[in-house]
Design a protein around this motif. Structure first.
Motif, PDB file in Angstrom:
ATOM      1  N   SER A 163      -9.475  -7.294  -9.970  1.00  0.00           N
ATOM      2  CA  SER A 163      -9.060  -6.111 -10.733  1.00  0.00           C
ATOM      3  C   SER A 163      -7.578  -6.086 -11.038  1.00  0.00           C
ATOM      4  O   SER A 163      -7.117  -5.262 -11.821  1.00  0.00           O
ATOM      5  N   TRP A 164      -6.798  -6.967 -10.407  1.00  0.00           N
ATOM      6  CA  TRP A 164      -5.330  -7.008 -10.624  1.00  0.00           C
ATOM      7  C   TRP A 164      -4.852  -8.420 -10.337  1.00  0.00           C
ATOM      8  O   TRP A 164      -5.362  -9.090  -9.423  1.00  0.00           O
ATOM      9  N   LEU A 165      -3.894  -8.883 -11.143  1.00  0.00           N
ATOM     10  CA  LEU A 165      -3.424 -10.254 -11.006  1.00  0.00           C
ATOM     11  C   LEU A 165      -1.907 -10.293 -11.017  1.00  0.00           C
ATOM     12  O   LEU A 165      -1.259  -9.810 -11.945  1.00  0.00           O
ATOM     13  N   GLY A 166      -1.318 -10.828  -9.935  1.00  0.00           N
ATOM     14  CA  GLY A 166       0.120 -10.970  -9.839  1.00  0.00           C
ATOM     15  C   GLY A 166       0.514 -12.429  -9.726  1.00  0.00           C
ATOM     16  O   GLY A 166      -0.324 -13.327  -9.793  1.00  0.00           O
ATOM     17  N   SER A 167       1.807 -12.693  -9.520  1.00  0.00           N
ATOM     18  CA  SER A 167       2.290 -14.076  -9.497  1.00  0.00           C
ATOM     19  C   SER A 167       1.899 -14.814  -8.226  1.00  0.00           C
ATOM     20  O   SER A 167       1.779 -16.037  -8.226  1.00  0.00           O
ATOM     21  N   GLN A 168       1.683 -14.107  -7.106  1.00  0.00           N
ATOM     22  CA  GLN A 168       1.285 -14.739  -5.851  1.00  0.00           C
ATOM     23  C   GLN A 168      -0.037 -14.200  -5.311  1.00  0.00           C
ATOM     24  O   GLN A 168      -0.671 -14.847  -4.489  1.00  0.00           O
ATOM     25  N   THR A 169      -0.436 -13.036  -5.762  1.00  0.00           N
ATOM     26  CA  THR A 169      -1.607 -12.379  -5.191  1.00  0.00           C
ATOM     27  C   THR A 169      -2.545 -11.854  -6.272  1.00  0.00           C
ATOM     28  O   THR A 169      -2.186 -11.771  -7.446  1.00  0.00           O
ATOM     29  N   PHE A 170      -3.754 -11.499  -5.871  1.00  0.00           N
ATOM     30  CA  PHE A 170      -4.659 -10.767  -6.748  1.00  0.00           C
ATOM     31  C   PHE A 170      -5.377  -9.719  -5.904  1.00  0.00           C
ATOM     32  O   PHE A 170      -5.371  -9.778  -4.668  1.00  0.00           O
ATOM     33  N   SER A 171      -5.962  -8.732  -6.568  1.00  0.00           N
ATOM     34  CA  SER A 171      -6.595  -7.620  -5.859  1.00  0.00           C
ATOM     35  C   SER A 171      -7.999  -7.375  -6.365  1.00  0.00           C
ATOM     36  O   SER A 171      -8.390  -7.819  -7.444  1.00  0.00           O
ATOM     37  N   PHE A 172      -8.766  -6.637  -5.552  1.00  0.00           N
ATOM     38  CA  PHE A 172     -10.119  -6.215  -5.905  1.00  0.00           C
ATOM     39  C   PHE A 172     -10.299  -4.820  -5.329  1.00  0.00           C
ATOM     40  O   PHE A 172      -9.798  -4.499  -4.254  1.00  0.00           O
ATOM     41  N   SER A 173     -10.997  -3.964  -6.060  1.00  0.00           N
ATOM     42  CA  SER A 173     -11.034  -2.539  -5.713  1.00  0.00           C
ATOM     43  C   SER A 173     -12.455  -2.038  -5.487  1.00  0.00           C
ATOM     44  O   SER A 173     -13.416  -2.550  -6.063  1.00  0.00           O
ATOM     45  N   GLY A 174     -12.543  -1.005  -4.645  1.00  0.00           N
ATOM     46  CA  GLY A 174     -13.793  -0.288  -4.449  1.00  0.00           C
ATOM     47  C   GLY A 174     -14.721  -0.926  -3.441  1.00  0.00           C
ATOM     48  O   GLY A 174     -14.620  -2.105  -3.110  1.00  0.00           O
ATOM     49  N   SER A 175     -15.645  -0.106  -2.923  1.00  0.00           N
ATOM     50  CA  SER A 175     -16.632  -0.595  -1.950  1.00  0.00           C
ATOM     51  C   SER A 175     -17.920   0.208  -2.057  1.00  0.00           C
ATOM     52  O   SER A 175     -18.546   0.539  -1.074  1.00  0.00           O
ATOM     53  N   SER A 176     -18.300   0.524  -3.288  1.00  0.00           N
ATOM     54  CA  SER A 176     -19.542   1.276  -3.496  1.00  0.00           C
ATOM     55  C   SER A 176     -20.463   0.478  -4.405  1.00  0.00           C
ATOM     56  O   SER A 176     -20.039  -0.473  -5.067  1.00  0.00           O
ATOM     57  N   GLY A 177     -21.728   0.876  -4.441  1.00  0.00           N
ATOM     58  CA  GLY A 177     -22.692   0.170  -5.268  1.00  0.00           C
ATOM     59  C   GLY A 177     -22.845  -1.273  -4.800  1.00  0.00           C
ATOM     60  O   GLY A 177     -23.118  -1.538  -3.637  1.00  0.00           O
ATOM     61  N   SER A 178     -22.628  -2.196  -5.731  1.00  0.00           N
ATOM     62  CA  SER A 178     -22.777  -3.618  -5.402  1.00  0.00           C
ATOM     63  C   SER A 178     -21.486  -4.241  -4.889  1.00  0.00           C
ATOM     64  O   SER A 178     -21.437  -5.433  -4.626  1.00  0.00           O
ATOM     65  N   ARG A 179     -20.432  -3.450  -4.759  1.00  0.00           N
ATOM     66  CA  ARG A 179     -19.137  -3.986  -4.356  1.00  0.00           C
ATOM     67  C   ARG A 179     -18.849  -3.770  -2.881  1.00  0.00           C
ATOM     68  O   ARG A 179     -19.155  -2.723  -2.321  1.00  0.00           O
ATOM     69  N   GLY A 180     -18.239  -4.768  -2.266  1.00  0.00           N
ATOM     70  CA  GLY A 180     -17.734  -4.635  -0.909  1.00  0.00           C
ATOM     71  C   GLY A 180     -16.246  -4.889  -0.907  1.00  0.00           C
ATOM     72  O   GLY A 180     -15.656  -5.255  -1.930  1.00  0.00           O
ATOM     73  N   ASN A 181     -15.606  -4.702   0.245  1.00  0.00           N
ATOM     74  CA  ASN A 181     -14.164  -4.896   0.328  1.00  0.00           C
ATOM     75  C   ASN A 181     -13.795  -5.362   1.720  1.00  0.00           C
ATOM     76  O   ASN A 181     -14.669  -5.602   2.565  1.00  0.00           O
TER      77      ASN A 181
END
Length: 546
Positions: A163-181
């Protein structure tokens, strides 16, 4: 992210609220939470549990004797074992990245070199291409299932998307429905890319939001591939090869009809006098913007008092003007940084107008008032102001203004000088009421302490010593009487900022008395829990509506 040996910490509700406000993200090595909304994992044989002498992490076998994990897992550790199934392997060497910064949580990469080779398990190959916004990923880790569950040690798996892309890291959001975290206990575990029926290690679990399941942040393996290969002495499985899917449409600068057509979640159609032909995907920014292969580079530009990511002029992609049809190459001021950049803006439209009071600037020339000055220093992106004795002007399309006691030379809210500041405006800045890098605080008018309004002040400028300042109260705010504004009904008055976050008050305004003591306790707890600011120190990125 590492789960410590001793747990069972009890916090008051007030202190928990303070912790949530002090940094927003934390190392997964200092708490009691982990994979959220996941399932027990009987696959991924190369992903194992790392037991340090002072805690637990997750690691991935990437060579016959090499295990990939997070550098913060190694803090204070003297020994470690790596467990795959029923087999336990002792670590002969712990290798952290030489530039790992425990405060900013950057370069959070480490290796374990095992005392003997692993047999019967194929190492996980590494990804060599960058993540893509919206790309589906698989998360694996050995942490707990919920806050305080204290059930770490079982391998679990979940799915999410970048869900987000940086120069050294990336992110992922939420933990509902089919998504975990992820959360505590999953440190060092992998995010996996599936390509051509094979899985590749795309990221290393590093930090997560203070509230488990909100957002997870991974270190990009492609960025650190060379260091990993050298430190492992090339004890690696054959890395990723083949062709990645083409970049997703709807990146910054691409046409759009709705927000959903943009991977960035923002479609510009009109913005204070600028009409964007066929729409243009964009995103809010503070100083920097992400780039994506197959698209022109992007720049954070000051528009309408805020920062927006725009496509840079690219004649290799658009011969002639360097921009798509309906747009021309225009020199525009950068947001949060000095200077200008050539970007694509609608043709036949004037360059971005100078900023009014409270808007960004790199010099006084970027402000609309003849008596304006541009405040720098602690003022992120610069801020236009002008001297005042009691009243300040307002301008159409900009938040109302207010005259406060402020000494620019010392950056203190006191003294004989009056300067105009922007009032908090939730219509212009939905939800927060202020520009990024600023907070909303109630302050008295210059030389008239009985009149108070909520204004935007830099987060880095202290206000606790100024007796005029206080947290916004439940009475809300009032319209600007000196500007000739029509009275606003009570129902339309600015809402109270009682939760300490609305109106941009990251710490609920200026603390005092019991509030100050609570804040100090919260800051101490943040230091102990390894509160991370890695996401903010990375290159600017965006949220993808997937």
């Amino acid at each position: 992210m590492r789960t410590p040996r001793s747990q069972g910490l009890t916090l008051s509700i007030a202190l928990l609220l303070s912790l949530a406000a002090c940094g927003g993200e934390e190392l997964l090595a200092h708490g009691e939470q982990a994979i959220v909304n996941g399932q027990k994992d009987t696959g991924h044989p190369a992903v194992g549990r790392i037991d340090f002498d002072n805690g637990l992490c997750t690691g991935t076998l990437i060579g016959q004797r090499t295990v990939l994990t997070a550098a913060h897992c190694l803090e204070g550790a003297k020994s470690a074992t790596f467990t795959l199934g029923q087999s336990v392997y002792a670590a002969a060497q712990l290798i952290g990245h030489p530039s790992y910064d425990p405060q900013a949580v950057t370069n959070d990469v480490a290796l374990l070199v095992l005392a003997k080779s692993v047999v019967g398990v194929s190492p996980m190959p590494l990804a060599t291409r960058p993540p893509a916004l919206g790309e589906s990923i698989t998360l694996v880790g050995f942490g707990d299932t919920a806050s305080g569950a204290d059930n770490a040690g079982t391998k679990r798996v979940a799915a999410n998307k970048v869900s987000w892309l940086g120069s050294q890291t990336f992110s992922f959001s939420g933990s509902s429905g089919s998504r975990g975290n992820i959360c505590q206990g999953d440190s060092g575990g992998p995010s996996l890319r599936t390509l051509g029926g094979s899985e590749y290690c795309l990221g290393i679990h590093s930090t997560a939001s203070a509230v488990c399941g909100g957002e997870g942040n991974d270190v990009r393996v492609d960025v650190f591939f060379s260091w990993i290969a050298n430190a492992a002495k090339n004890d690696l499985a054959p890395p990723e090869s083949g062709t990645l899917p083409p970049p997703a449409a709807g990146f910054i600068g691409e046409p759009c009809a709705t927000e959903g057509a943009c991977s960035t979640g923002l479609c510009l159609s009109a913005l204070e006098g600028l009409s964007f032909p066929a729409g243009s995907c964009s995103q809010r920014c503070e100083k920097t913007c992400p780039d994506q292969a197959g698209h022109p580079t992007t720049t954070c530009i000051a528009l309408a008092g805020d920062g927006y990511c725009l496509s840079s002029c690219d004649k290799s992609r658009y011969p002639g003007s360097g921009c798509r049809a309906g747009y021309g190459c225009v020199s525009a001021p950068r947001h949060g940084q000095s200077g200008t950049r050539q970007v694509c803006l609608p043709e036949q439209s004037p360059p971005p107008a100078p900023s009014f009071i409270g808007g960004p600037c790199s010099s006084a020339a970027g402000c609309s008032s003849s008596s304006a000055r541009c405040l720098a220093g602690s003022f992120l992106g610069g801020m236009c102001t002008e001297p005042c004795a009691k009243l300040c002007p307002d301008a159409k399309g900009w938040p109302e203004t207010f005259c406060v006691s402020f000494a620019p030379a010392t950056e203190t809210f006191a003294g004989a000088e009056g300067h105009c500041f922007s009032r908090c405006d939730q219509a212009r800045h939905p939800g927060s009421g202020r520009r990024a890098g600023y907070r909303c605080v109630k302050v008295a008018r210059h030389k008239e302490p009985s009149v108070q309004r909520n204004v935007c002040v830099p987060e880095q400028v202290p206000t606790s010593g100024a007796v005029a300042f206080q947290a916004p109260d439940a009475a809300g705010d009032e319209p600007n009487p000196e500007a000739g504004s029509a009275p606003v009904p009570a129902a339309d008055a600015e809402p109270a900022l009682a939760d300490g976050l609305r109106g941009g008050c990251a710490l609920g305004g200026a603390p005092g008395g019991e509030g100050l003591a609570l804040l100090l306790l919260a800051l101490l707890a943040c230091a102990r829990r390894g509160s991370a600011r890695a996401r903010r120190s990375d290159a600017g990125g965006q949220v993808s509506p997937n």
